[in-house]
Design a protein around this motif. Structure first.
Motif, PDB file in Angstrom:
ATOM      1  N   PRO A  48       6.105  -2.889  -1.425  1.00 41.32           N
ATOM      2  CA  PRO A  48       5.262  -1.699  -1.638  1.00 41.32           C
ATOM      3  C   PRO A  48       4.182  -1.968  -2.669  1.00 41.32           C
ATOM      4  N   VAL A  88      -4.058   1.005  -2.054  1.00 43.46           N
ATOM      5  CA  VAL A  88      -3.303   0.397  -0.949  1.00 43.46           C
ATOM      6  C   VAL A  88      -4.242  -0.356  -0.013  1.00 43.46           C
ATOM      7  N   GLN A 142       2.860   1.386   4.167  1.00 43.40           N
ATOM      8  CA  GLN A 142       2.521   1.581   2.753  1.00 43.40           C
ATOM      9  C   GLN A 142       2.307   3.064   2.445  1.00 43.40           C
TER      10      GLN A 142
END
Lengths: 430, 430
Positions: free
Chosen positions: A17, A145, A70
């Motif tokens: 992550p 992300v 994600q």
């Protein structure tokens, strides 16, 4: 000796992550969220990803499934006990209990709302819809992300030592910047680079390098998680989304013209001192200051986030003088497209005339320019903005027409209402 | 998760040992040791540390007590079972059982003999006396301990990120060298940098970077421990100490003149193929080749370790031609003061005319020039040489008068016996 348990535990993760905490976000997001929760809790907004650099075909680099994993992981996050304790117990800007108990109770229960993701023409259409205080917290994790998935993709085929040397080069480059900044007497500079960072670990490294290399000249980081872990000041005040949404909600041109001042009235109710920072450029700095009520001249400072920064600072200084304020008591925070040379130049130009401070973003946490073939790791201008409020489009003009956004007719209307004439276009690098 | 047991275990070390294995040494030392153990096992020799750069005041940088602790630790080492298995079972230069059982039995029982250490005028007087096969194994660990203690001292006051950036810079520099060498078609290059390395871990990093960056162009390392761990070829043949000691033992001028050829007769009894490499410069290359017996022209190659390398290679090529050999079948190994530019230049000049190979030393494993103030990490010319055999001084002339050593009268005698005229001095960098 290998720690067998750790290795086995690491194997259990289905993904690696990128965002692992709800406070891996900018401090001002939380301050604004608290303000929104008090003043406009039910406003429905839409945030949307905007890739200003269409040459970077994100959806061809990043697998949509990995992006979903994600984003889904972020939706599984909630505030941890230690994070909550820090927000409740820490001193921010010299103030205890910056976050009200009602905000903290709300935040402790929060999970981020759903996202909408489609791939079209090599780009992602990523939007977030819902109540403002919830949706607004997507901005920073969504951007970080995407930036880090892109980094990972470019790094995926590199050898172990090639990778080590890549980071060695990036470290050397950043350290040379820090060595140059160390020479600047009286410098005050903070990390503002969360949203477009190369990766979380790289931002964390950059912050620690600034800590060691600049000492007291480094004033802190906008990233709450890093501020907590590295025992630094969390830095930030407010951003364009407040006047953009307030303005979109205005029913008349008169109300529209009032909207940006209303934002700061609400802000003044909650904050004082170094948190009273004006961000004047949302609909053009000159008009904003010209029509500003006198109480705003009493605020601590101005953040300059678009247009020619020296020109913006001169405008601010002239305005304070015209309102009978001594600019030497005032703070100017430069935060747009900074790199070492610009920082040194602006400091030399304004130190002594005003109190000067810098919020250094992308070229602190993501200067990988020229380090891989085809410049595949160069930062690019990716943003995630409030594009609508209660079904009405938002508008941002700023002091650089290349940063303007919103439907053409609305942009024209805003320009008329706020008296914005011709503006000098400036290339948006990051 | 911290590995608690590892941390506790690490706390138990009284020192952080630099040399942790008897095979953290150059491969040719073991080959020579085996030869000496067979041919001259009882010869009493003295090895001595010689700091050719008196500006580096080693004893002011390094604590004598710390040096003693490191040397004492080396004296506590013995060959481990795995190391012994590797020496006995591995293929070296395509040959199994390179090391004879009697040598291995001797080596398995070996502990290094005592050392003598005094501090005088800012320098260490460090000598080793005893039987040749034992004493000779001190050379490499003594040098690498001194080099690394000096590195540690210079690094001791640096901050954590400053250190990381220092290594980032050194890595970047080395990688750029590797990237340049990667362009050279047909390059063959090995690590010869154990003795004057910045540190063990840095040499190990450099070797792995060469492995990844150069692939098959990287032929191996002279360091046995690293060759074992990284599954690389161990590289090396013979060195000046053999002719120096053989020569010192000669009773007459005629015997002295014969001595360097005797060394190679003994060597030829044991080794063939790529291990038959002539090191012709101990008492001057030109005279050595001129008077060499014809069987030496049949050997595989020549290592050029002093003087102008291009001139040395031309001399070797002309000699092979004069003896009816085809130079294109012959190997020239360059091993003196190499860096990227020189390697590329020599390769361009000689590839195709002979088989060319490089043994890259100090500027592979210790190029920290210019990376700290006062150039405190720059490599310098530290050696540990056989200075006496059976009470008689040794002499080395080489093809560079700046590298000559021995008492003046003896140097003059050797020059006469070996017919060495005037030589061009060349600065000794490393």
């Amino acid at each position: 000796m290998a720690d067998i348990a750790s290795r086995v535990y690491n194997h259990k993760w289905k993904i690696d992550p990128i965002v692992r905490s709800l406070i891996d976000t900018d401090f001002y997001k939380l301050l604004m969220c608290q303000s929104v929760l008090r003043n406009r809790p039910d406003t429905q907004v839409t945030f949307s990803l905007i890739n200003r650099n269409s040459a970077v075909r994100l959806a061809e680099l990043i697998d949509e499934g990995e992006l979903r994993e994600q984003l889904d992981h972020i939706r599984s996050l909630s505030l941890s006990r230690g994070e909550s304790t820090w927000l409740r117990g820490n001193t921010f800007y010299g103030k205890r209990q910056m976050f009200r108990p009602d905000f903290m109770e709300w935040f402790e229960k929060l999970r981020l709302p759903p996202y909408h993701l489609e791939t079209r023409d090599g780009q992602f259409e990523l939007t977030f819809e819902g109540s403002w205080p919830e949706v607004m917290l997507w901005e920073i994790p969504a951007l970080s992300v995407l930036m880090e998935l892109r980094s990972r993709k470019v790094l995926a085929d590199m050898g172990r030592f090639e990778l080590q040397v890549l980071y060695a080069r990036a470290m050397t480059r950043l350290w040379e910047k820090i060595e140059a900044l160390r020479q600047v007497d009286g410098l005050r500079i903070a990390d503002f680079g969360t949203r477009r960072r190369h990766s979380f670990l790289w931002q964390d490294w950059a912050v620690q390098a600034m800590q060691e290399g600049l000492g007291a000249k480094f004033t802190g980081t906008s990233n709450c998680l890093i501020a907590l872990r590295r025992e630094l000041e969390a830095i930030g005040t407010n951003a364009h989304e407040l006047p953009m949404v307030y303005a979109a909600l205005a029913d008349t041109d008169a109300a529209l013209h009032r909207a940006p001042y209303e934002v700061l009235e609400d802000w003044q109710d909650e904050h004082d001192g170094n948190l009273r920072i004006i961000l004047p450029d949302t609909f053009g700095t000159a008009g904003f200051l010209e029509h500003a009520p006198d109480w705003l001249a009493g605020w601590t400072g101005i953040r300059i986030d678009s247009g020619d920064p020296a020109k913006g600072a001169e405008t601010a200084i002239a305005w304070w003088r015209a309102r009978g304020e001594d600019p030497r008591d005032k703070l100017i925070i430069f935060s747009d497209g900074l790199d070492t040379r610009k920082i040194i130049e602006l400091h030399a130009q304004f130190a002594g005339r005003v109190r000067v401070s810098f919020g250094w973003g992308t070229l602190l946490t993501n200067d990988f320019r020229g380090l891989v073939p085809d410049d595949g790791l160069a930062p690019f201008s990716l943003v995630c903005k409030a594009v609508a409020a209660e079904g009405r489009p938002t508008v941002k003009l700023s002091d650089n027409p290349n940063k303007a956004m919103g439907p053409e007719a609305e942009v024209a209307r805003y320009k008329r209402v706020f008296g914005v004439g011709t503006q000098d276009p400036i290339e948006v690098v990051v």
